[in-house]
Design an enzyme around this catalytic site. Structure first.
Site, PDB file in Angstrom:
ATOM      1  CE  LYS A  35      -4.412 -10.556  11.974  1.00 25.45           C
ATOM      2  NZ  LYS A  35      -3.719 -10.306  13.195  1.00 25.45           N
ATOM      3  NE  ARG A 144       1.114  -9.490  18.776  1.00 19.05           N
ATOM      4  CZ  ARG A 144       0.701  -9.920  17.712  1.00 19.05           C
ATOM      5  NH1 ARG A 144       1.401 -10.143  16.788  1.00 19.05           N
ATOM      6  NH2 ARG A 144      -0.523 -10.615  17.760  1.00 19.05           N
ATOM      7  CE1 TYR A 267      16.575  -2.693 -14.264  1.00 20.95           C
ATOM      8  CE2 TYR A 267      14.659  -3.878 -13.295  1.00 20.95           C
ATOM      9  CZ  TYR A 267      14.922  -2.805 -14.134  1.00 20.95           C
ATOM     10  OH  TYR A 267      14.438  -1.745 -14.290  1.00 20.95           O
ATOM     11  CG  MET A 315       7.686  -1.700  -9.871  1.00 20.02           C
ATOM     12  SD  MET A 315       7.674   0.157  -9.885  1.00 20.02           S
ATOM     13  CE  MET A 315       8.856   0.335  -8.779  1.00 20.02           C
TER      14      MET A 315
END
Length: 386
Positions: A35, A144, A267, A315
């Site tokens: 998956k 779950r 940053y 990013m």
């Protein structure tokens, strides 16, 4: 086009890891979990590596490196594999969301997990005679998905009222097998009690369960993370378990700057150089899946040496301190995780799990089988010479 971020995938490592599972679980069959795009490795690639594609009725006995079946999360993932002509038995772990999906599962010969009464009602809307393949999921403590323990006898009765359906087995999911074997054994006991004398194939163990206790192996095991060469346990690393990393994630150096004491990097200036520092900018960021949580705490491998991430991961780019590597240069290949730098270590630095690192890779990352990666490296070298 020269890739800026690429994952080199080792098919032999993937097959080796499944063979390691096979050696541990004896006669139990293996439902390889592919998956989330094969945990970021490429679901179609993983399926083709782990399954003989000779076709139905010609498989014979599975080789040690072959899966008996594959498991995916949802119908969309299963259909992508069927479109790629992966015809192996395939289980849809979350089941179907509509009668239309149930019909598609019939057409594609998919095995469907039923985990709630509303899903069972959907399946019952199929016409009489429709030969559905069904697994029942039981909640033994994960809280779950799965039928409550007390509901299991009535659910089995409803399933048996449709004799044309093939009841493939019953499964449950372990909540804490990676750190608490006793709780896993208690879940297995609850699971068995709920099923009573029902003669069904049983599946309990995920990767952590495979490693935790042999009694959890039962008829089917469902390994995921360990197939890709990563350990699900905090107290044992992958190498100690005989596993080999399937993915080695790479990028390259874009620029190098010489900074002086007091210079702030990135940053927000969250890293301030305390001495003259050589800073390399690497062409990878959180838009590729190199998580922002690795800011000021992650590491990379350059020229075979660990170097720290400094400043915030942005990013598209990340800074590393290469002061100790005077030979570092623009264009150098950098390892983000994999051989020499286990994904588990990077994940611990980020306060997360290796699952999240690999599954979080984005479409900007080029997935290359090992031979293809070597070809690309040779091409890049030739272009540089030209």
């Amino acid at each position: 086009m020269t890739p800026r971020v690429w994952a080199e995938l080792d098919p032999q490592a993937l097959r080796h890891n499944l063979a390691q599972v096979r050696a541990r679980v004896g006669s139990a069959r293996i439902m390889a979990v592919i998956k989330a795009n094969g945990y970021g490795h490429g679901a179609v690639w993983a399926a083709r590596c782990l399954r003989d594609l000779r076709g139905p009725g010609q498989e014979g006995r599975r080789a040690p490196w072959e899966a008996d079946a594959f498991a995916v999360a949802c119908l969309e993932e299963a259909l992508a594999l069927r479109a790629a002509r992966v015809q192996a038995p395939m289980i849809v772990l979350e089941g179907v969301l509509s009668v239309e999906e149930a019909r598609v599962c019939l057409r594609e010969k998919l095995e469907v997990v039923v985990h709630d009464h509303w899903q069972l009602a959907l399946m019952e809307e199929l016409p009489r005679g429709a030969e559905a393949r069904i697994w029942i999921k039981i909640d033994s403590g994960m809280r779950r998905l799965g039928f409550p323990l007390e509901a299991v006898p009535a659910v089995l009765e409803r399933l048996q009222a449709r004799p044309e359906w093939k009841l493939c087995g019953a499964m449950t999911h372990l909540a804490s097998a990676d750190e608490d074997t006793d709780s896993a054994l208690l879940q297995a006991q609850r699971f068995d009690t709920a099923l009573g004398g029902a003669r069904l194939p049983r599946s309990i163990a995920n990767s952590a369960g495979v490693l935790a206790d042999d009694t959890l192996h039962r008829d089917w095991v469902r390994p995921g993370l360990m197939l890709y060469g990563m350990s699900p346990r905090g107290d044992q690393d992958a190498a100690a378990l005989g596993l080999r990393p399937v993915m080695t994630l790479h990028s390259r150096v874009l620029a190098i700057r010489d900074c002086v004491a007091g210079d702030a990097v990135g940053y927000g200036g969250t890293h301030v150089c305390q001495a003259p520092t050589r800073v390399a900018t690497v062409a990878v960021g959180y838009a590729d899946g190199f998580q922002r949580a690795l800011s000021n705490c992650g590491s990379m491998l350059l020229h075979g040496q660990r170097v720290p991430v400094i400043g915030r991961v942005s990013m598209d780019m990340t800074a590393i301190d290469v002061t100790a590597l005077p030979a570092a240069a623009v264009g150098d290949e950098v390892t983000l995780w994999g051989e020499g730098l286990p994904a588990e270590e990077q994940a611990r630095a980020a306060g997360t799990l290796a699952y999240e690192l690999c599954a979080g890779l984005t479409q900007r990352v080029h997935l290359q089988s090992r031979a293809a990666a070597r070809d690309q490296a040779a091409l890049s070298e030739a272009v540089a010479r030209y």
